[in-house]
Every structure is written in structure tokens, then in C-alpha cells.
Design an enzyme around this catalytic site. Structure first.
Site, PDB file in Angstrom:
ATOM      1  N   ARG A   1       0.828  -1.217   0.000  1.00 28.24           N
ATOM      2  CA  ARG A   1       0.000   0.000   0.000  1.00 28.24           C
ATOM      3  C   ARG A   1       0.860   1.265   0.000  1.00 28.24           C
ATOM      4  O   ARG A   1       0.523   2.257  -0.668  1.00 28.24           O
ATOM      5  CB  ARG A   1      -0.919  -0.014   1.221  1.00 28.24           C
ATOM      6  CG  ARG A   1      -1.865   1.170   1.248  1.00 28.24           C
ATOM      7  CD  ARG A   1      -2.935   0.956   2.291  1.00 28.24           C
ATOM      8  NE  ARG A   1      -3.967   1.987   2.222  1.00 28.24           N
ATOM      9  CZ  ARG A   1      -4.290   2.781   3.238  1.00 28.24           C
ATOM     10  NH1 ARG A   1      -3.672   2.658   4.399  1.00 28.24           N
ATOM     11  NH2 ARG A   1      -5.231   3.678   3.094  1.00 28.24           N
TER      12      ARG A   1
ATOM     13  N   ASP B   1      -3.447 -14.204  -3.081  1.00 25.09           N
ATOM     14  CA  ASP B   1      -4.100 -15.090  -4.048  1.00 25.09           C
ATOM     15  C   ASP B   1      -5.192 -14.304  -4.780  1.00 25.09           C
ATOM     16  O   ASP B   1      -5.225 -13.073  -4.685  1.00 25.09           O
ATOM     17  CB  ASP B   1      -4.674 -16.313  -3.312  1.00 25.09           C
ATOM     18  CG  ASP B   1      -5.555 -15.906  -2.123  1.00 25.09           C
ATOM     19  OD1 ASP B   1      -6.031 -14.740  -2.080  1.00 25.09           O
ATOM     20  OD2 ASP B   1      -5.769 -16.751  -1.235  1.00 25.09           O
TER      21      ASP B   1
ATOM     22  N   ASP C   1      -9.806 -10.101   3.299  1.00 25.98           N
ATOM     23  CA  ASP C   1     -10.206 -11.446   2.876  1.00 25.98           C
ATOM     24  C   ASP C   1     -10.211 -12.340   4.105  1.00 25.98           C
ATOM     25  O   ASP C   1      -9.141 -12.670   4.619  1.00 25.98           O
ATOM     26  CB  ASP C   1      -9.206 -11.942   1.821  1.00 25.98           C
ATOM     27  CG  ASP C   1      -9.356 -13.427   1.534  1.00 25.98           C
ATOM     28  OD1 ASP C   1     -10.425 -14.004   1.844  1.00 25.98           O
ATOM     29  OD2 ASP C   1      -8.396 -14.015   0.997  1.00 25.98           O
TER      30      ASP C   1
ATOM     31  N   SER D   1       8.057  10.596  -1.888  1.00 26.94           N
ATOM     32  CA  SER D   1       7.567  11.809  -1.213  1.00 26.94           C
ATOM     33  C   SER D   1       6.804  11.447   0.059  1.00 26.94           C
ATOM     34  O   SER D   1       6.838  12.188   1.048  1.00 26.94           O
ATOM     35  CB  SER D   1       6.677  12.627  -2.155  1.00 26.94           C
ATOM     36  OG  SER D   1       5.624  11.836  -2.661  1.00 26.94           O
TER      37      SER D   1
ATOM     38  N   ASN E   1      -3.486   9.078   4.380  1.00 27.81           N
ATOM     39  CA  ASN E   1      -2.308   8.400   4.924  1.00 27.81           C
ATOM     40  C   ASN E   1      -2.250   8.371   6.446  1.00 27.81           C
ATOM     41  O   ASN E   1      -1.728   7.421   7.033  1.00 27.81           O
ATOM     42  CB  ASN E   1      -1.032   9.082   4.409  1.00 27.81           C
ATOM     43  CG  ASN E   1      -0.876   8.970   2.903  1.00 27.81           C
ATOM     44  OD1 ASN E   1      -1.339   8.003   2.296  1.00 27.81           O
ATOM     45  ND2 ASN E   1      -0.231   9.952   2.288  1.00 27.81           N
TER      46      ASN E   1
ATOM     47  N   GLY F   1       4.009  10.828  -8.637  1.00 32.73           N
ATOM     48  CA  GLY F   1       4.929   9.784  -9.087  1.00 32.73           C
ATOM     49  C   GLY F   1       5.618   9.054  -7.940  1.00 32.73           C
ATOM     50  O   GLY F   1       5.540   9.456  -6.775  1.00 32.73           O
TER      51      GLY F   1
ATOM     52  N   HIS G   1      -6.090  -5.946  -2.381  1.00 32.02           N
ATOM     53  CA  HIS G   1      -6.983  -6.081  -1.224  1.00 32.02           C
ATOM     54  C   HIS G   1      -7.331  -7.545  -0.942  1.00 32.02           C
ATOM     55  O   HIS G   1      -8.327  -7.829  -0.299  1.00 32.02           O
ATOM     56  CB  HIS G   1      -8.256  -5.251  -1.418  1.00 32.02           C
ATOM     57  CG  HIS G   1      -8.039  -3.766  -1.289  1.00 32.02           C
ATOM     58  ND1 HIS G   1      -9.044  -2.838  -1.423  1.00 32.02           N
ATOM     59  CD2 HIS G   1      -6.916  -3.054  -1.015  1.00 32.02           C
ATOM     60  CE1 HIS G   1      -8.544  -1.610  -1.265  1.00 32.02           C
ATOM     61  NE2 HIS G   1      -7.263  -1.714  -1.018  1.00 32.02           N
ATOM     62  N   THR G   2      -6.504  -8.449  -1.397  1.00 34.21           N
ATOM     63  CA  THR G   2      -6.591  -9.845  -0.967  1.00 34.21           C
ATOM     64  C   THR G   2      -5.763 -10.049   0.294  1.00 34.21           C
ATOM     65  O   THR G   2      -5.788 -11.112   0.910  1.00 34.21           O
ATOM     66  CB  THR G   2      -6.120 -10.797  -2.092  1.00 34.21           C
ATOM     67  OG1 THR G   2      -6.350 -12.146  -1.692  1.00 34.21           O
ATOM     68  CG2 THR G   2      -4.635 -10.636  -2.409  1.00 34.21           C
TER      69      THR G   2
ATOM     70  N   HIS H   1       0.496   4.456  -2.509  1.00 33.74           N
ATOM     71  CA  HIS H   1       0.285   5.825  -2.022  1.00 33.74           C
ATOM     72  C   HIS H   1       1.466   6.733  -2.338  1.00 33.74           C
ATOM     73  O   HIS H   1       1.319   7.956  -2.342  1.00 33.74           O
ATOM     74  CB  HIS H   1      -0.011   5.814  -0.515  1.00 33.74           C
ATOM     75  CG  HIS H   1      -1.418   5.412  -0.204  1.00 33.74           C
ATOM     76  ND1 HIS H   1      -2.158   5.964   0.801  1.00 33.74           N
ATOM     77  CD2 HIS H   1      -2.236   4.493  -0.796  1.00 33.74           C
ATOM     78  CE1 HIS H   1      -3.371   5.413   0.832  1.00 33.74           C
ATOM     79  NE2 HIS H   1      -3.435   4.514  -0.125  1.00 33.74           N
ATOM     80  N   ASP H   2       2.634   6.172  -2.590  1.00 39.79           N
ATOM     81  CA  ASP H   2       3.747   6.986  -3.077  1.00 39.79           C
ATOM     82  C   ASP H   2       3.523   7.324  -4.550  1.00 39.79           C
ATOM     83  O   ASP H   2       3.532   8.496  -4.944  1.00 39.79           O
ATOM     84  CB  ASP H   2       5.069   6.239  -2.891  1.00 39.79           C
ATOM     85  CG  ASP H   2       6.263   7.082  -3.337  1.00 39.79           C
ATOM     86  OD1 ASP H   2       6.152   8.329  -3.309  1.00 39.79           O
ATOM     87  OD2 ASP H   2       7.300   6.503  -3.715  1.00 39.79           O
TER      88      ASP H   2
ATOM     89  N   PRO I   1      -7.919   7.570  -4.234  1.00 34.31           N
ATOM     90  CA  PRO I   1      -9.361   7.314  -4.152  1.00 34.31           C
ATOM     91  C   PRO I   1      -9.760   6.855  -2.751  1.00 34.31           C
ATOM     92  O   PRO I   1      -8.995   6.176  -2.074  1.00 34.31           O
ATOM     93  CB  PRO I   1      -9.589   6.204  -5.182  1.00 34.31           C
ATOM     94  CG  PRO I   1      -8.262   5.569  -5.398  1.00 34.31           C
ATOM     95  CD  PRO I   1      -7.212   6.596  -5.083  1.00 34.31           C
TER      96      PRO I   1
END
Ligand code: HEM
Ligand code: NAG
Ligand code: NAG
Length: 319
Positions: free
Chosen positions: A63, A247, A239, A77, A95, A73, A194-195, A67-68, A164
Site C-alpha cells: 500500500r 491469491d 479477505d 515523497s 495516509n 509519481g 486487497h486480498t 500511495h507513493d 481514491p
């Protein structure tokens, strides 16, 4: 000859105005082959220890990379600490109290500096570490493009604007990724991260108490540790079958209406992403392949040209 050269040059300059021009930031898998050939081994070994100690850390590092990269880019940062005179991205809405793993990046950087000082950027360390995180949790591996530089700036407002949120609609997810040059297919594949990992109750409460497109057994299970009021910080796995395995269960969950966030279930809610979600749910290899490709693509996001950059010596502060 002269005119055609001038014309090509003018055309190139024009293209650079229209598109983000990544001329100086050409990445290569061999970038450190001579200057720091051991970097990948160091990153892998620190990540292996961190994930063995706490599997969720693998998720947290994946993650961190997202988020970087989504904020001006992949330039590290996000790693810059706030100071009395500088407000970075760490405490931006998306964050704060949420992104974790900064100490693991520090531990890697310390070892990398000891082996080859002043050479490997923090941004490249995050890119390598996230690749290893995926693989250590049982997911695919890939060759990481290297040669990023670390920015000397950060943007809390871009962090708030570009990342988002969990209440996003399918259309706004597509457009947030399109704004980064990533397709709906890339977005659907990258969401498969998000698994693994955990989310806080405040981000899925609305879904488990109010939404129709959720499996009732699943909603009831989540409600056990996410009350209607209070417990905002209580964690639940994305999950619940294989919480720390990289997976394709994210997609089988979505098909069973067991997406945790509203934004997750948006990818399987009668919209254009449904068909691909079904494919990934039945084809783990196809997901693994697309995910790896999309990570390389996301990893190619560069800061705008003209952004001051360097190889930071300490990932938390500019040199
Ligand atoms: C598509 C839009 C996305 C939205 C709306 C979103 C939103 C979220 C939210 C709300 C959380 C929980 C944060 C918390 O409870 O503090 C989370 C966690 C996580 N996200 Fe996303 N995310 C998105 C895409 C991605 C992408 C592209 C990746 C990586 C490729 C990713 C990887 C993760 C991981 C691994 C976690 C768990 C982290 C941990 O346990 O520490 N997410 N995400
Ligand atoms: C790297 O280490 C050498 C030898 O200790 C030192 O002279 C040099 O200044 C260091 N470079 C950086 C960028 O820290
Ligand atoms: C919800 O999930 C349970 C398994 O936990 C399953 O038995 C049940 O049939 C599902 N409900 C629906 C409506 O699909």
C-alpha cells in the site's frame, strides 16, 4: 537535414508539453548492476524478516508503494517526515494513522547505505520492497525497473486529491486511475492487492450496516467487531478466508458479495468491471500476470519534470 532535425526537435518539445515527458527518468532493471549489485538481496532479506514477524507488514508495504506512486509519481515523497517548516504527505487524510511500514523502509535503507552509500534511492527501495512483499505472501514476482530519484518536496493536497477513498463509485475509481495513465483493467488488477491486509471499521461500517449487495453471513461476522458506533479503529481482514495470502480470493469474494469496502464491491455490482472480476476469480494465473504488469506500469509514474530530486541519505528527510 537541418530543417528536418529542427522539425523533429520541435515536435518532441511539443509532445513534452502535451504529455508528461520522462526523458531523464529512464528506468532499467540493471540500474544498480555496477553501483550496488547487492541491493535486491538486502531488500529481500529485510522484507523476509519483517513479513515473517508480521505478515500484515507485507500488505502495508504494498500500500505504501501505491500511495507513493499516485502522488506526483514514485518519488518517496510519502516518506518525508513533517517538520516545523514543512508539511508532507504522512498526515494527509488518506495516509494519517493508516499507512504503515516506514520503519521497515528505514531498516532497509540503513543496510543499503552501509553497502553502497549515497547510491540507491528510497523510491527504488519501496518499489523493490513491494515486489518482495507480494511474492513473500505467495503472489507473483517480476523484474523491477530502477533508477528513480527521491523528491525534495511532497504534496499533502495532491495526496488528498489523487488517492481514491473507500466510498468511491466504480466510475470514479476508473477516472482516478485514468488520471495516472492506468486503464480500467490495471485498476481492477491492482485492486486485487486487497486480498491481503486489514481495514478499519470506520471505512466499512456504512457497507456492513446499510448496503443491499452484501452477503448477510459476511455482514454479520464483520458487525461482531465493528459496532454501529465506536470501534472506528477496529481492524478486519479484507479477505477473511486467506487474510495473508496473496491469491485471487479478492475476486471470489467480490463475486460472493463479500467485498469489504464499498469501493471494492463497486467492481462487481452489475457494471463494466464484472466480466474481468469473474475471469480473475476463476483464473489465478491471469490475475497474477496482470497484477505484476500493472505494478510495473504504476511503478513507472514519475514526478513532473522540473521537480527537484536527489538520492536521499535518510528516507525521512531531504539531504
Ligand atoms: C482502487 C482504489 C482503492 C481504494 C479506494 C483503497 C482504499 C483502501 C482503504 C480504505 C484501506 C484501509 C485503510 C485503513 O483502514 O486505514 C486500504 C488498505 C489497503 N490497500 Fe487499498 N485502496 C485502493 C487501491 C489499492 C491499490 C491499488 C493497492 C496496491 C496495489 C492497495 C493496497 C492496499 C493494501 C495492501 C491495504 C492493507 C494495508 C494494511 O493492512 O496495512 N489498495 N485501501
Ligand atoms: C560515502 O562514504 C564515504 C566513505 O566513508 C564518504 O567519504 C562519503 O562522503 C559518503 N558519501 C555519501 C554520499 O554519504
Ligand atoms: C452467504 O455466505 C454463506 C457462507 O458463509 C453462504 O452459506 C450463503 O449461502 C451466502 N448467502 C447468499 C445469499 O449467497
Amino acid at each position: 537535414m537541418g530543417t528536418s532535425f529542427a522539425r523533429s526537435f520541435a515536435l518532441l518539445a511539443l509532445l513534452c508539453l502535451l504529455l508528461p515527458c520522462h526523458g531523464k527518468g529512464k528506468l532499467s532493471t540493471k540500474f544498480y548492476a555496477k553501483s550496488c549489485s547487492g541491493v535486491a538481496t538486502i531488500v529481500r532479506s529485510v522484507m523476509a524478516q519483517a513479513v515473517a514477524k508480521e505478515p500484515r507488514m507485507g500488505a502495508s508495504i504494498i500500500r505504501l508503494f501505491f500511495h507513493d506512486c499516485f502522488v506526483n509519481g514514485c518519488d518517496a515523497s510519502i516518506l518525508l517526515d513533517d517538520t516545523a517548516t514543512f508539511t508532507g504527505e504522512k498526515n494527509a487524510g488518506a495516509n494519517a494513522n493508516s499507512v504503515r511500514g516506514y520503519e521497515v523502509i528505514d531498516a532497509i535503507k540503513t543496510q543499503v547505505e552501509a553497502a553502497c552509500n549515497g547510491t540507491v534511492s528510497c523510491a527504488d527501495i519501496v518499489a523493490l520492497a513491494s515486489r518482495d512483499a507480494v511474492n513473500l505472501l505467495g503472489g507473483p514476482t517480476w523484474n523491477v525497473q530502477l533508477g528513480r530519484k527521491d523528491s525534495r518536496t511532497a504534496s499533502p493536497s495532491a495526496a488528498n486529491a489523487n488517492l481514491p477513498g473507500p466510498g468511491s463509485s466504480a466510475a470514479s475509481l476508473v477516472s482516478a486511475f485514468a488520471a495516472k495513465g492506468l486503464s480500467a483493467r490495471d485498476m481492477t488488477a491492482l485492486s486485487g492487492a486487497h486480498t491481503v491486509g486489514r481495514a478499519r471499521c470506520l471505512f466499512f461500517r456504512g457497507r456492513i450496516y446499510g448496503e443491499p449487495n452484501i452477503n448477510a453471513t459476511f455482514a454479520a461476522a464483520r458487525q461482531q467487531t465493528c459496532p454501529q458506533s465506536g470501534g472506528d479503529g477496529n481492524l478486519a481482514p479484507f479477505d477473511d478466508q486467506t487474510p495473508d495470502a496473496f491469491d485471487n480470493a479478492y475476486y471470489t469474494n467480490l463475486v460472493a458479495q463479500r467485498g469489504l469496502l464499498h469501493s471494492d464491491q463497486e467492481l462487481f455490482n452489475g457494471g463494466p468491471a464484472d466480466a474481468l472480476v469473474r475471469k480473475y476469480s476463476g483464473n489465478a494465473g491471469m490475475f497474477a500476470n496482470d497484477f505484476a504488469k500493472a505494478m510495473v506500469k504504476m511503478g513507472g509514474l514519475m514526478p513532473a519534470s522540473g521537480t527537484p530530486t536527489e538520492v536521499r541519505l535518510n528516507c525521512r528527510k531531504v539531504n
